[in-house]
Design an enzyme around this catalytic site. Structure first.
Site, PDB file in Angstrom:
ATOM      1  N   ASP A 107       0.813  -1.216   0.000  1.00 28.55           N
ATOM      2  CA  ASP A 107       0.000   0.000   0.000  1.00 28.55           C
ATOM      3  C   ASP A 107       0.847   1.266   0.000  1.00 28.55           C
ATOM      4  OD1 ASP A 107       0.990  -0.352   2.560  1.00 28.55           O
ATOM      5  OD2 ASP A 107      -0.944  -0.733   3.480  1.00 28.55           O
ATOM      6  N   GLU A 131      -9.511  -1.920   5.776  1.00 24.55           N
ATOM      7  CA  GLU A 131     -10.138  -1.623   7.053  1.00 24.55           C
ATOM      8  C   GLU A 131     -11.379  -2.494   7.234  1.00 24.55           C
ATOM      9  OE1 GLU A 131      -8.386   0.073   8.899  1.00 24.55           O
ATOM     10  OE2 GLU A 131      -7.731   1.992   8.097  1.00 24.55           O
ATOM     11  N   HIS A 169      -6.896  -4.975  10.356  1.00 22.82           N
ATOM     12  CA  HIS A 169      -6.636  -4.747   8.922  1.00 22.82           C
ATOM     13  C   HIS A 169      -5.307  -5.372   8.482  1.00 22.82           C
ATOM     14  CE1 HIS A 169      -4.593  -0.637   9.930  1.00 22.82           C
ATOM     15  NE2 HIS A 169      -3.656  -1.539   9.745  1.00 22.82           N
ATOM     16  N   ASP A 180      -7.368  -2.956  14.406  1.00 26.38           N
ATOM     17  CA  ASP A 180      -8.721  -3.285  13.945  1.00 26.38           C
ATOM     18  C   ASP A 180      -8.720  -4.507  13.028  1.00 26.38           C
ATOM     19  OD1 ASP A 180      -7.539  -2.288  11.670  1.00 26.38           O
ATOM     20  OD2 ASP A 180      -8.908  -0.589  11.425  1.00 26.38           O
TER      21      ASP A 180
HETATM   22  P1  PGA Z   1       2.543  -1.465  12.742  1.00 24.97           P
HETATM   23  O1  PGA Z   1       1.333  -1.376  11.735  1.00 24.97           O
HETATM   24  O2  PGA Z   1       3.463  -2.515  12.212  1.00 24.97           O
HETATM   25  O3  PGA Z   1       3.171  -0.105  12.709  1.00 24.97           O
HETATM   26  O4  PGA Z   1       1.978  -1.829  14.071  1.00 24.97           O
HETATM   27  C1  PGA Z   1       0.746  -2.549  11.293  1.00 24.97           C
HETATM   28  C2  PGA Z   1      -0.466  -2.213  10.446  1.00 24.97           C
HETATM   29  O5  PGA Z   1      -1.194  -1.276  10.778  1.00 24.97           O
HETATM   30  O6  PGA Z   1      -0.684  -2.923   9.455  1.00 24.97           O
END
Ligand code: PGA
Length: 260
Positions: free
Chosen positions: A67, A143, A138, A136
């Site tokens: 992404d 999301e 994702h 959450d």
């Molecule tokens: P993080 O993010 O590795 O910074 O915890 C993970 C994500 O939101 O996919």
């Protein structure tokens, strides 16, 4: 779904690196699906170390990132292009033209997203997709509510994600509200998926993804349907899984069997 529980972040990162490196060694021209966020940084550090000290070769590897924030140019310090250069690409011998990160500044987003999918196909598909998980549930920027069949597309970011990511920007107001992300369906087509999580903040999402119902409310739960998904968590991230002891037992039994 294979669940591996490691003691801490460093052990999780080393284990993840072993799995990625196995793919690279077996198939030097492999296609890696990569993720940003704080979680895979330790994995990338280990890959850099192996490139420097053990001659791990990335010269034929191709990559596709999950992404990118929509609206940020590649040179923006908070863009995922920048992140990937900073934490991995600038430190290994991957040719720049083998690297693909969604472009945050395209005008015709729909056409661009279709092209990104096409490029993955033309590369022969993703051999291993590295994933982090949001609180959450994702994966990528899929999301809650993202279709489990979704493809690469423009999405609006959840308020929680904007808050979680504000730490990287000066102010919450500076966090982009949109992103381009591979869909859950795109991710599910990778031959192997490697989901990493560390820390107690991820414990609930991991328990839901691994042991809860398969639902678009927790995008990572789709991995229960993937034929070759590996989840590597540290003790804290494992703390809310009900079958934690069973996963440890299974891994121990399989390791013993292999060493016989
Ligand atoms: P993080 O993010 O590795 O910074 O915890 C993970 C994500 O939101 O996919």
């Amino acid at each position: 779904m294979r669940v591996i529980i490691e003691s801490d972040y460093d052990a999780m990162s080393r284990r993840a690196a072993e799995i990625v490196v196995e793919v690279v060694r077996e198939k030097p021209e492999c296609v890696l699906g990569l993720a940003t966020g704080s979680t895979p940084i330790g994995l990338y550090k280990e890959l850099i170390r192996m490139y420097r000290e053990e001659g791990l070769d990335f010269s034929k590897v191709r990559t596709f990132n999950l992404d990118e924030y929509y609206g940020l140019p590649p040179a923006h310090p908070q863009s995922y292009h920048y992140f990937m250069r900073q934490y991995l690409f600038d430190h290994i011998n991957i040719p720049p033209h083998n690297i693909n990160v969604p472009r945050g500044l395209v005008k015709d987003v729909q056409a661009y997203c279709a092209r990104y999918e096409q490029m993955i196909k033309e590369a022969g598909g993703i051999d291993i997709q590295v994933l982090g998980i949001g609180r959450d549930g994702h994966i990528g920027f899929n999301e809650p509510g993202s279709s489990l069949a979704s493809r690469t597309r423009l999405v609006a970011l959840d308020e929680q994600t904007v808050k979680d990511n504000a730490r990287f920007f000066g102010r919450e107001g500076d966090v982009p509200r949109f992103a381009i992300t591979m869909g859950v369906g795109t991710i599910m087509e990778a031959r192997k998926c490697l989901l990493l999580a560390s820390g107690s903040k991820k414990a609930k999402a991991i328990a839901q993804a691994v042991e809860g119902s398969i639902t678009s409310q927790i995008a990572a739960s789709a991995l229960q349907m993937h034929p070759d998904a590996i989840v590597i968590v540290d003790e804290e991230a494992a703390s809310e899984m009900k079958r934690r002891d069973f996963y440890l037992y299974t891994e121990k039994m399989m390791a013993e069997r292999l060493s016989r």
